[in-house]
Design a protein around this motif. Structure first.
Motif, PDB file in Angstrom:
ATOM      1  N   ASN A 160       0.819  -1.201   0.000  1.00  0.00           N
ATOM      2  CA  ASN A 160       0.000   0.000   0.000  1.00  0.00           C
ATOM      3  C   ASN A 160       0.857   1.256   0.000  1.00  0.00           C
ATOM      4  OD1 ASN A 160      -2.862   0.005  -0.192  1.00  0.00           O
ATOM      5  ND2 ASN A 160      -2.908   1.368   1.555  1.00  0.00           N
ATOM      6  N   LYS A 161       2.104   1.166   0.461  1.00  0.00           N
ATOM      7  CA  LYS A 161       3.011   2.297   0.367  1.00  0.00           C
ATOM      8  C   LYS A 161       3.296   2.623  -1.091  1.00  0.00           C
ATOM      9  CE  LYS A 161       5.008   4.263   3.002  1.00  0.00           C
ATOM     10  NZ  LYS A 161       4.699   5.623   3.494  1.00  0.00           N
ATOM     11  N   ILE A 171      -5.214   5.811   2.384  1.00  0.00           N
ATOM     12  CA  ILE A 171      -4.223   4.903   1.803  1.00  0.00           C
ATOM     13  C   ILE A 171      -2.931   4.941   2.609  1.00  0.00           C
ATOM     14  CG2 ILE A 171      -2.727   4.517  -0.189  1.00  0.00           C
ATOM     15  CD1 ILE A 171      -5.021   5.219  -1.983  1.00  0.00           C
ATOM     16  N   GLU A 193      -8.019  -5.664   4.711  1.00  0.00           N
ATOM     17  CA  GLU A 193      -8.060  -4.279   5.190  1.00  0.00           C
ATOM     18  C   GLU A 193      -7.509  -3.327   4.136  1.00  0.00           C
ATOM     19  OE1 GLU A 193      -5.783  -4.513   8.740  1.00  0.00           O
ATOM     20  OE2 GLU A 193      -7.451  -5.210   9.976  1.00  0.00           O
ATOM     21  N   ILE A 194      -6.420  -3.726   3.497  1.00  0.00           N
ATOM     22  CA  ILE A 194      -5.841  -2.922   2.425  1.00  0.00           C
ATOM     23  C   ILE A 194      -6.828  -2.787   1.272  1.00  0.00           C
ATOM     24  CG2 ILE A 194      -4.006  -2.832   0.698  1.00  0.00           C
ATOM     25  CD1 ILE A 194      -2.210  -4.313   2.686  1.00  0.00           C
ATOM     26  N   GLN A 195      -7.455  -3.901   0.919  1.00  0.00           N
ATOM     27  CA  GLN A 195      -8.418  -3.910  -0.180  1.00  0.00           C
ATOM     28  C   GLN A 195      -9.573  -2.941   0.107  1.00  0.00           C
ATOM     29  OE1 GLN A 195     -10.789  -7.526  -0.739  1.00  0.00           O
ATOM     30  NE2 GLN A 195     -10.375  -7.397  -2.941  1.00  0.00           N
ATOM     31  N   SER A 231      -0.914  -4.354   7.605  1.00  0.00           N
ATOM     32  CA  SER A 231      -2.358  -4.590   7.595  1.00  0.00           C
ATOM     33  C   SER A 231      -2.678  -5.863   6.815  1.00  0.00           C
ATOM     34  CB  SER A 231      -3.096  -3.411   6.955  1.00  0.00           C
ATOM     35  OG  SER A 231      -2.970  -2.243   7.730  1.00  0.00           O
ATOM     36  N   THR A 233      -3.105   3.147   6.028  1.00  0.00           N
ATOM     37  CA  THR A 233      -3.232   1.701   6.058  1.00  0.00           C
ATOM     38  C   THR A 233      -1.838   1.111   6.223  1.00  0.00           C
ATOM     39  OG1 THR A 233      -5.139   1.824   4.579  1.00  0.00           O
ATOM     40  CG2 THR A 233      -4.098  -0.326   4.865  1.00  0.00           C
ATOM     41  N   ASP A 287      -8.294   0.847   0.089  1.00  0.00           N
ATOM     42  CA  ASP A 287      -7.968   1.364  -1.239  1.00  0.00           C
ATOM     43  C   ASP A 287      -9.210   1.484  -2.112  1.00  0.00           C
ATOM     44  OD1 ASP A 287      -5.355   1.450  -0.436  1.00  0.00           O
ATOM     45  OD2 ASP A 287      -4.752  -0.368  -1.478  1.00  0.00           O
ATOM     46  N   THR A 325       3.394  -7.631   2.539  1.00  0.00           N
ATOM     47  CA  THR A 325       2.236  -8.444   2.207  1.00  0.00           C
ATOM     48  C   THR A 325       2.646  -9.866   1.855  1.00  0.00           C
ATOM     49  OG1 THR A 325       1.109  -6.487   1.374  1.00  0.00           O
ATOM     50  CG2 THR A 325       0.218  -8.627   0.727  1.00  0.00           C
ATOM     51  N   LYS A 329       5.441  -2.238   0.949  1.00  0.00           N
ATOM     52  CA  LYS A 329       4.165  -2.903   1.192  1.00  0.00           C
ATOM     53  C   LYS A 329       4.115  -4.253   0.510  1.00  0.00           C
ATOM     54  CE  LYS A 329       0.974  -1.430   3.024  1.00  0.00           C
ATOM     55  NZ  LYS A 329       0.456  -1.580   4.387  1.00  0.00           N
ATOM     56  N   PRO A 369      -4.529  -8.187   4.054  1.00  0.00           N
ATOM     57  CA  PRO A 369      -4.939  -7.890   2.682  1.00  0.00           C
ATOM     58  C   PRO A 369      -6.378  -7.377   2.578  1.00  0.00           C
ATOM     59  CG  PRO A 369      -3.630  -9.874   2.705  1.00  0.00           C
ATOM     60  CD  PRO A 369      -3.835  -9.494   4.149  1.00  0.00           C
TER      61      PRO A 369
END
Length: 232
Positions: free
Chosen positions: A2-3, A55, A66-68, A62, A58, A71, A229, A225, A64
């Motif tokens: 996410n970064k 974004i 939560e990232i989904q 985190s 997050t 975003d 992940t 990220k 996946p």
């Protein structure tokens, strides 16, 4: 990973911000147009800043899912804000400057195109499988690559409005000034994520963005990220 998205998004996170220059007060018409537009644009600029912060906030560790979710929401919020900005340009009318009608129509067209592109990214994120971390990380990399392309569209969408006396008039309006994201950073964010949240939450004008933040941030944080992940 996410970064990576945050780095790509940073270049086009907020439009019409931190404009510089002093108006020469040649006439009230330009100032009136700027006030009309900026008053309507202010909540949309804030919405974009908040989406950007979602974004960034997050954390690298985190899950996946939560990232989904983060975003997906951010991309839809930005798309909605861009469409609202297009309507604000339309409602304000053609700016009283040379080629004002063309400038207005180009801005409307580009903002709507950018909104559609962000919705495409949302669909990509929504289609990822958060139960498979490897595939999710690979898929999110593709989203980040797409976001890099949209960034340039975002920068150009209102750039012509910021030229000359029109840009100077907009610089005086509170509604077109740099906002502070109202979404607080998550305390669970990694040190690296937190280190960029303050500066990223307030983006600069397209000219400043093109010369500074995209290159610096893309080179500093492209794989953190993805590594986090994949390693979970």
């Amino acid at each position: 990973m996410n970064k990576k998205l945050a780095a790509a998004l940073s270049g086009g996170a907020v439009l019409v911000l931190a404009l510089t220059g002093c108006s020469d007060d040649k006439g009230d018409k330009v100032g009136d147009w700027a006030k009309t537009f900026c008053d309507q644009a202010k909540p949309q600029i804030q919405k974009r800043a908040d989406a950007h912060q979602i974004i960034i906030s997050t954390a690298a560790d985190s899950k996946p899912a939560e990232i989904q979710a983060a975003d997906s929401k951010a991309f839809q919020d930005i798309a909605n804000a861009d469409r609202a900005l297009a309507k604000a340009v339309e409602a304000a009318g053609a700016p009283p400057v040379e080629n004002g009608e063309k400038i207005q129509q180009d801005a409307i067209k580009e903002l709507n195109a950018t909104a559609l592109a962000y919705e495409g990214l949302k669909k990509q994120v929504d289609a990822l499988d958060p139960t498979n971390q490897q595939k999710f990380a690979d898929g999110l990399q593709g989203v980040a690559d797409g976001l890099t392309k949209i960034e340039k569209m975002d920068q150009n969408a209102l750039s012509k409005l910021e030229d000359g006396e029109l840009g100077q008039a907009m610089a005086k309006q509170p509604g077109c000034q740099k906002p502070t994201a109202s979404v607080p950073p998550k305390t669970s964010a990694s040190p690296n994520a937190g280190a960029t949240s303050d500066s990223d939450s307030g983006s600069t004008s397209p000219t400043e963005k093109a010369s500074a933040t995209p290159t610096e941030k893309a080179s500093a944080t492209p794989t953190k990220k993805a590594t986090a992940t994949k390693s979970e």
